[in-house]
Design a protein around this motif. Structure first.
Motif, PDB file in Angstrom:
ATOM      1  N   GLY A 190      26.410  12.483  10.678  1.00 21.55           N
ATOM      2  CA  GLY A 190      26.143  13.762  10.017  1.00 21.55           C
ATOM      3  C   GLY A 190      25.580  13.604   8.616  1.00 21.55           C
ATOM      4  O   GLY A 190      25.466  14.572   7.878  1.00 21.55           O
ATOM      5  N   THR A 191      25.232  12.384   8.250  1.00 20.32           N
ATOM      6  CA  THR A 191      24.713  12.126   6.908  1.00 20.32           C
ATOM      7  C   THR A 191      24.064  10.741   6.889  1.00 20.32           C
ATOM      8  O   THR A 191      24.363   9.901   7.738  1.00 20.32           O
ATOM      9  N   GLY A 192      23.206  10.503   5.922  1.00 16.56           N
ATOM     10  CA  GLY A 192      22.628   9.177   5.759  1.00 16.56           C
ATOM     11  C   GLY A 192      21.150   9.264   5.398  1.00 16.56           C
ATOM     12  O   GLY A 192      20.485  10.263   5.675  1.00 16.56           O
ATOM     13  N   GLN A 193      20.663   8.226   4.749  1.00 19.62           N
ATOM     14  CA  GLN A 193      19.261   8.176   4.360  1.00 19.62           C
ATOM     15  C   GLN A 193      18.634   6.896   4.874  1.00 19.62           C
ATOM     16  O   GLN A 193      19.305   5.853   4.949  1.00 19.62           O
ATOM     17  N   ILE A 194      17.371   6.987   5.237  1.00 22.14           N
ATOM     18  CA  ILE A 194      16.617   5.821   5.714  1.00 22.14           C
ATOM     19  C   ILE A 194      15.436   5.618   4.779  1.00 22.14           C
ATOM     20  O   ILE A 194      14.686   6.551   4.516  1.00 22.14           O
ATOM     21  N   LEU A 195      15.298   4.395   4.298  1.00 24.98           N
ATOM     22  CA  LEU A 195      14.202   4.054   3.396  1.00 24.98           C
ATOM     23  C   LEU A 195      13.356   3.001   4.099  1.00 24.98           C
ATOM     24  O   LEU A 195      13.872   1.947   4.474  1.00 24.98           O
ATOM     25  N   VAL A 196      12.083   3.281   4.295  1.00 25.39           N
ATOM     26  CA  VAL A 196      11.217   2.345   5.010  1.00 25.39           C
ATOM     27  C   VAL A 196      10.106   1.877   4.074  1.00 25.39           C
ATOM     28  O   VAL A 196       9.419   2.690   3.456  1.00 25.39           O
ATOM     29  N   LEU A 197       9.950   0.545   4.005  1.00 20.50           N
ATOM     30  CA  LEU A 197       8.870  -0.011   3.194  1.00 20.50           C
ATOM     31  C   LEU A 197       7.645  -0.208   4.065  1.00 20.50           C
ATOM     32  O   LEU A 197       7.613  -1.079   4.939  1.00 20.50           O
ATOM     33  N   SER A 198       6.658   0.621   3.834  1.00 20.66           N
ATOM     34  CA  SER A 198       5.366   0.487   4.492  1.00 20.66           C
ATOM     35  C   SER A 198       4.442  -0.218   3.505  1.00 20.66           C
ATOM     36  O   SER A 198       4.907  -1.072   2.728  1.00 20.66           O
ATOM     37  N   SER A 199       3.175   0.116   3.497  1.00 21.35           N
ATOM     38  CA  SER A 199       2.233  -0.506   2.574  1.00 21.35           C
ATOM     39  C   SER A 199       0.986   0.368   2.512  1.00 21.35           C
ATOM     40  O   SER A 199       0.675   1.077   3.474  1.00 21.35           O
ATOM     41  N   VAL A 200       0.272   0.302   1.396  1.00 16.24           N
ATOM     42  CA  VAL A 200      -1.006   1.017   1.371  1.00 16.24           C
ATOM     43  C   VAL A 200      -1.982   0.358   2.343  1.00 16.24           C
ATOM     44  O   VAL A 200      -2.957   0.981   2.755  1.00 16.24           O
ATOM     45  N   ALA A 201      -1.672  -0.889   2.748  1.00 21.80           N
ATOM     46  CA  ALA A 201      -2.519  -1.545   3.751  1.00 21.80           C
ATOM     47  C   ALA A 201      -2.521  -0.763   5.062  1.00 21.80           C
ATOM     48  O   ALA A 201      -3.428  -0.906   5.879  1.00 21.80           O
ATOM     49  N   ALA A 202      -1.477   0.070   5.255  1.00 19.42           N
ATOM     50  CA  ALA A 202      -1.385   0.863   6.480  1.00 19.42           C
ATOM     51  C   ALA A 202      -2.368   2.027   6.470  1.00 19.42           C
ATOM     52  O   ALA A 202      -2.670   2.600   7.507  1.00 19.42           O
ATOM     53  N   LEU A 203      -2.864   2.379   5.287  1.00 25.39           N
ATOM     54  CA  LEU A 203      -3.696   3.570   5.187  1.00 25.39           C
ATOM     55  C   LEU A 203      -5.113   3.323   5.718  1.00 25.39           C
ATOM     56  O   LEU A 203      -5.770   4.219   6.200  1.00 25.39           O
ATOM     57  N   ARG A 204      -5.575   2.084   5.562  1.00 24.70           N
ATOM     58  CA  ARG A 204      -6.894   1.731   6.092  1.00 24.70           C
ATOM     59  C   ARG A 204      -6.946   0.219   6.240  1.00 24.70           C
ATOM     60  O   ARG A 204      -6.776  -0.507   5.257  1.00 24.70           O
ATOM     61  N   THR A 205      -7.134  -0.259   7.451  1.00 21.69           N
ATOM     62  CA  THR A 205      -7.120  -1.716   7.644  1.00 21.69           C
ATOM     63  C   THR A 205      -8.406  -2.318   7.090  1.00 21.69           C
ATOM     64  O   THR A 205      -9.436  -1.661   7.005  1.00 21.69           O
ATOM     65  N   ARG A 206      -8.283  -3.586   6.736  1.00 18.73           N
ATOM     66  CA  ARG A 206      -9.451  -4.285   6.204  1.00 18.73           C
ATOM     67  C   ARG A 206      -9.448  -5.743   6.638  1.00 18.73           C
ATOM     68  O   ARG A 206      -8.425  -6.267   7.083  1.00 18.73           O
ATOM     69  N   ARG A 207     -10.591  -6.388   6.503  1.00 18.56           N
ATOM     70  CA  ARG A 207     -10.819  -7.742   7.003  1.00 18.56           C
ATOM     71  C   ARG A 207      -9.722  -8.717   6.597  1.00 18.56           C
ATOM     72  O   ARG A 207      -9.247  -9.512   7.391  1.00 18.56           O
ATOM     73  N   GLY A 267      -1.952  -4.949   8.312  1.00 17.53           N
ATOM     74  CA  GLY A 267      -2.188  -3.526   8.013  1.00 17.53           C
ATOM     75  C   GLY A 267      -1.978  -2.664   9.248  1.00 17.53           C
ATOM     76  O   GLY A 267      -1.361  -1.593   9.167  1.00 17.53           O
ATOM     77  N   ALA A 268      -2.468  -3.138  10.395  1.00 24.29           N
ATOM     78  CA  ALA A 268      -2.308  -2.349  11.620  1.00 24.29           C
ATOM     79  C   ALA A 268      -0.841  -2.280  12.038  1.00 24.29           C
ATOM     80  O   ALA A 268      -0.365  -1.252  12.524  1.00 24.29           O
ATOM     81  N   GLY A 269      -0.133  -3.382  11.824  1.00 23.00           N
ATOM     82  CA  GLY A 269       1.308  -3.382  12.129  1.00 23.00           C
ATOM     83  C   GLY A 269       2.037  -2.377  11.258  1.00 23.00           C
ATOM     84  O   GLY A 269       2.866  -1.592  11.749  1.00 23.00           O
ATOM     85  N   LYS A 270       1.739  -2.371   9.977  1.00 27.38           N
ATOM     86  CA  LYS A 270       2.370  -1.413   9.057  1.00 27.38           C
ATOM     87  C   LYS A 270       1.953   0.014   9.408  1.00 27.38           C
ATOM     88  O   LYS A 270       2.725   0.958   9.253  1.00 27.38           O
ATOM     89  N   GLN A 271       0.692   0.145   9.885  1.00 25.92           N
ATOM     90  CA  GLN A 271       0.211   1.464  10.288  1.00 25.92           C
ATOM     91  C   GLN A 271       1.107   2.040  11.392  1.00 25.92           C
ATOM     92  O   GLN A 271       1.465   3.215  11.368  1.00 25.92           O
ATOM     93  N   GLY A 272       1.471   1.184  12.322  1.00 30.06           N
ATOM     94  CA  GLY A 272       2.355   1.635  13.402  1.00 30.06           C
ATOM     95  C   GLY A 272       3.705   2.062  12.861  1.00 30.06           C
ATOM     96  O   GLY A 272       4.235   3.124  13.200  1.00 30.06           O
ATOM     97  N   ARG A 297      -9.683   6.049   1.445  1.00 29.48           N
ATOM     98  CA  ARG A 297      -9.626   6.237   2.904  1.00 29.48           C
ATOM     99  C   ARG A 297     -10.947   6.755   3.448  1.00 29.48           C
ATOM    100  O   ARG A 297     -11.229   6.601   4.621  1.00 29.48           O
ATOM    101  N   HIS A 298     -11.704   7.406   2.597  1.00 34.99           N
ATOM    102  CA  HIS A 298     -12.951   8.030   3.074  1.00 34.99           C
ATOM    103  C   HIS A 298     -14.197   7.324   2.552  1.00 34.99           C
ATOM    104  O   HIS A 298     -15.298   7.811   2.721  1.00 34.99           O
ATOM    105  N   LEU A 299     -13.975   6.175   1.919  1.00 35.64           N
ATOM    106  CA  LEU A 299     -15.101   5.416   1.383  1.00 35.64           C
ATOM    107  C   LEU A 299     -15.948   4.889   2.560  1.00 35.64           C
ATOM    108  O   LEU A 299     -15.398   4.411   3.550  1.00 35.64           O
ATOM    109  N   PRO A 300     -17.286   4.929   2.450  1.00 38.67           N
ATOM    110  CA  PRO A 300     -18.115   4.341   3.517  1.00 38.67           C
ATOM    111  C   PRO A 300     -17.761   2.867   3.726  1.00 38.67           C
ATOM    112  O   PRO A 300     -17.478   2.149   2.766  1.00 38.67           O
TER     113      PRO A 300
END
Lengths: 448, 253
Positions: free
Chosen positions: B137-154, B160-165, B241-244
């Motif tokens: 009935g209570t509790g908090q979850i903190l997840v560390l993602s990454s900005v790498a998840a926002l757009r994958t790169r070489r 990045g794709a793993g963090k995206q998931g 995220r929208h950069l060419p």
């Protein structure tokens, strides 16, 4: 499951609500076959923090325990169901010429809650706390149903007074009422330029009044630090008031929705405090006020706790002995220095405490401050104040607490071991617990 | 129980030797933390971290689990909650593996492991924690993602794709627990200089583990759903995220 918070609207959790209608049903809830994850009584949710909730467990609603007996005209005793509010009780007894022996700043507390928090009012220096007027209580515990008095199981009686519901669930109590001649209050109001003057006036004259309280401005510093308005009075004699049939009115306005965060900030609170101080008369003796105005000013605004926005607020109330009266000034100064906005604080004198191991009042001073959650400095400022108060032999009021450093509990309540022993006697399996108990470890280590 | 300021007393750290995870625990230990369970793979490193916490009067319990073994998630959750023996105020998910993109590129095994460690195992653990916290009935979850998840790169697309998931899973998890007394908080740090990135040259807006911890603890206390570390990255990535692609691929870091 239902979402629950205290009056401060912090620490939201989910719990089941049980609404037993008989003592047997209530006893079943506390039996080994009852629901798991803890059981605690919950009245009208006016305690500020987490004593009336138990996350993942079951809160017990006693609204079905609502019987009110006739008043014994010789002893002024009345037997009242634990789910009855002081508001309901006043509607019943004021026309009969009686008042409750102790009332807090709101009528929206139940008799069960009044005992569990051993509430105090403006008359503590004369009349003591609520438990001082309790003759007997009917208590359902995991080991059985019993009636306890000062003579019959005094240990359990006193552990229950202020015991935050952890010694059993009160179903009814017999209390002694105060006969009054009118429903009006004769009030002397005086305005004082700073905290020293407020405190000196209280030490000097409180003994002449049944009721006394000071509202103190915590946003001023220097020569006007802690300026305040002192209101003191007693029930008016019959010839001065209206006939004793006037009953308190309900809220006239309401806060309809949650205020945006930051509505109550340093600017708005400073402006409010200034206006409020200037509005008070320098001195007005023998003014006549209604019971609602004098005792329950906040009941005029329904859901006023919503003003503090989505993150809610905490109330910090402490008591210190006379020898440490300087702590009151230190607390106000530190809050002012840390730029934490604080609404009017309530200052009053306490008479002698009772023998309840967790009962809060203890002779000296008590100061209560409402503080919005949000300023990053606030947690540390209050932690530092805890240290100061503990060292001064003072304590924090558990019915208001939502953030005490648990390390201080034993220092602040020296008879805690006695409480734990009694609680374990009537609840050996620890069916009774609350989020307050879990947070502060009130009931202690299991094999103590 | 957490207090009115959102300061937890009990926590479970998945990724028990993560520098960011331990920096968060370190900050909580200075407030109300009294018991933490460290879940991880390396017994001696976990014991070292636990000893340091015990020296600060925090009860620290170690639970061994390997995030490369997705089937171990259920056990890890059961053992961690069991070790706590009280309601868990905060779950911190700090498991992560940056990998070596050049080596991962052509390796099915390494790529699979990257997705197990960065996505499958954390998501499975969070599903187990969800059930436990909702029952509390209570509790908090903190997840560390990454900005790498926002757009994958070489340079780190497998990571990045793993963090995206995990990032997307966490946002959905947050929606799923609305009204249950449980809240979920997602942190998206930029480049953090830690042992995981020690061999790399820092990207722009790089930060440190203690700085990320401060952002994370503030998010938990204030109830912020998604926080960036440093905060400015929220706005930087609005644009990025929208950069060419032709420009995106030329950016440093």
């Amino acid at each position: 499951m239902e979402r629950l918070t205290g009056w401060g609207r912090t620490m939201a959790v989910q719990a089941e609500r049980a609404t037993p209608s008989t003592t047997d049903e209530l006893a079943d809830l506390l039996s080994p076959t009852g629901p798991g994850h803890g059981v605690i009584a919950r009245g009208l949710g006016r305690s500020y923090g987490d004593p009336a909730q138990v996350a993942g467990g079951t809160v017990v609603d006693l609204s079905a325990f609502s019987a009110i007996s006739a008043v014994d005209e010789r002893t002024h005793a009345i037997t009242v169901g634990a789910g009855v509010s002081i508001d309901t009780l006043l509607h019943h007894i004021l026309p009969l010429g009686y008042f409750v022996p102790v009332t807090p700043g709101t009528r929206q507390v139940t008799i069960g809650g009044a005992i569990a928090a051993d509430i105090h009012g403006k008359n503590h220096h004369v009349d003591g706390s609520f438990a001082s007027h309790v003759v007997s209580m009917d208590l359902v515990t995991p080991v059985g149903v019993m009636t306890v008095t000062r003579d019959r199981d005094p240990e359990l009686f006193w552990a229950t007074a202020g015991g935050m519901g952890l010694t059993g669930i009160v179903t009814a109590a017999t209390i002694t009422l105060l006969p009054i001649a009118s429903t009006m209050v004769s009030v002397d109001t005086t305005r004082h330029r700073n905290l020293d003057e407020v405190m000196a006036a209280m030490v000097d004259g409180d003994h002449r009044y049944r009721y006394s309280v000071a509202w103190v401005d915590c946003m001023t510093s220097g020569a006007t630090m802690g300026r305040g308005v002192l209101t003191r009075g007693d029930h008016a004699p019959a010839d001065r008031g209206r006939p004793p049939t006037t009953i308190p009115t309900g809220a006239s306005v309401a806060v309809p929705f949650n205020a945006p965060p930051g509505l109550l900030n340093r600017l708005s609170i400073t402006a409010f405090n200034e206006a409020w101080f200037r509005a008070a008369p320098k001195e007005r003796l023998g003014g006549i006020e209604s019971i609602s105005t004098f005792f329950h000013p906040l009941d005029g605004v329904a859901n006023w706790n919503r003003l503090y926005g989505p993150r809610g607020f905490v109330q910090y109330q402490f008591a210190v002995p006379d020898a440490a009266s300087a702590t009151v000034a230190t607390a106000i100064e530190r809050l002012a220095a840390s730029k934490v906005p604080s609404f009017l604080a309530v200052l009053k004198r306490f008479g002698a405490g009772n023998r309840g191991p967790l009962s809060f009042p203890t002779a000296g001073w008590t100061l209560a401050l409402d503080l919005p959650v949000g300023p990053p400095a606030l947690p540390a400022v209050l932690d530092d104040l805890d240290d100061l108060i503990a060292a001064a032999g003072g304590r924090i009021y558990l019915a208001k607490d939502a953030r005490l450093n648990p390390a201080h509990l034993e220092t602040m309540y020296p008879a805690l071991a006695e409480f734990r022993r009694v609680a374990d006697r009537v609840d050996p399996e620890r069916r009774l617990t609350s989020d307050l108990d879990r947070r502060l470890n009130v009931r202690g280590p299991r094999h103590a | 129980m957490r207090d009115a300021f959102g300061q937890p007393q009990t926590a479970i750290l998945f990724g028990g030797t993560s520098e960011i995870g331990l920096a968060i625990v370190d900050r909580l230990a200075a407030a109300r933390l009294r018991h933490v369970v460290l879940v991880g793979r390396n017994p001696s490193a976990l014991e070292d971290a636990a000893s340091a916490l015990r020296a600060r009067s925090v009860t620290a319990t170690v639970v061994l689990a390997d995030a490369a073994d997705a089937a171990s998630a259920t056990d890890a959750v059961d053992q961690a909650f069991g070790a706590l023996g009280a309601p868990c105020d905060l779950v911190i998910m700090a498991v992560g593996l940056l990998g070596d993109q050049a080596a991962d590129d052509d390796s099915p095994e390494r790529t699979a492991t990257m997705f197990v460690v960065n996505t499958a195992w954390p998501a499975a653990v969070l599903a187990g924690c969800r059930a436990a916290l909702v029952a509390q009935g209570t509790g908090q979850i903190l997840v560390l993602s990454s900005v790498a998840a926002l757009r994958t790169r070489r340079a780190n697309y497998t990571y990045g794709a793993g963090k995206q998931g995990l990032d997307g899973f966490t946002l959905g998890l947050a929606e799923s627990v609305r009204g249950t007394g449980v809240t979920v908080h997602l942190i998206r740090p930029g480049f953090v200089t830690t042992k995981m990135t020690g061999h790399l040259s820092p990207a722009p807006f790089s930060t440190t583990a203690p700085a990320v911890a401060e952002v994370a603890v503030t998010a938990v206390m204030k109830g912020t759903p998604v926080a960036y570390a440093p905060g400015i990255l929220r706005y930087v990535f609005l644009g990025l995220r929208h950069l060419p692609s032709a420009l995106w691929r030329k950016l440093p870091g």
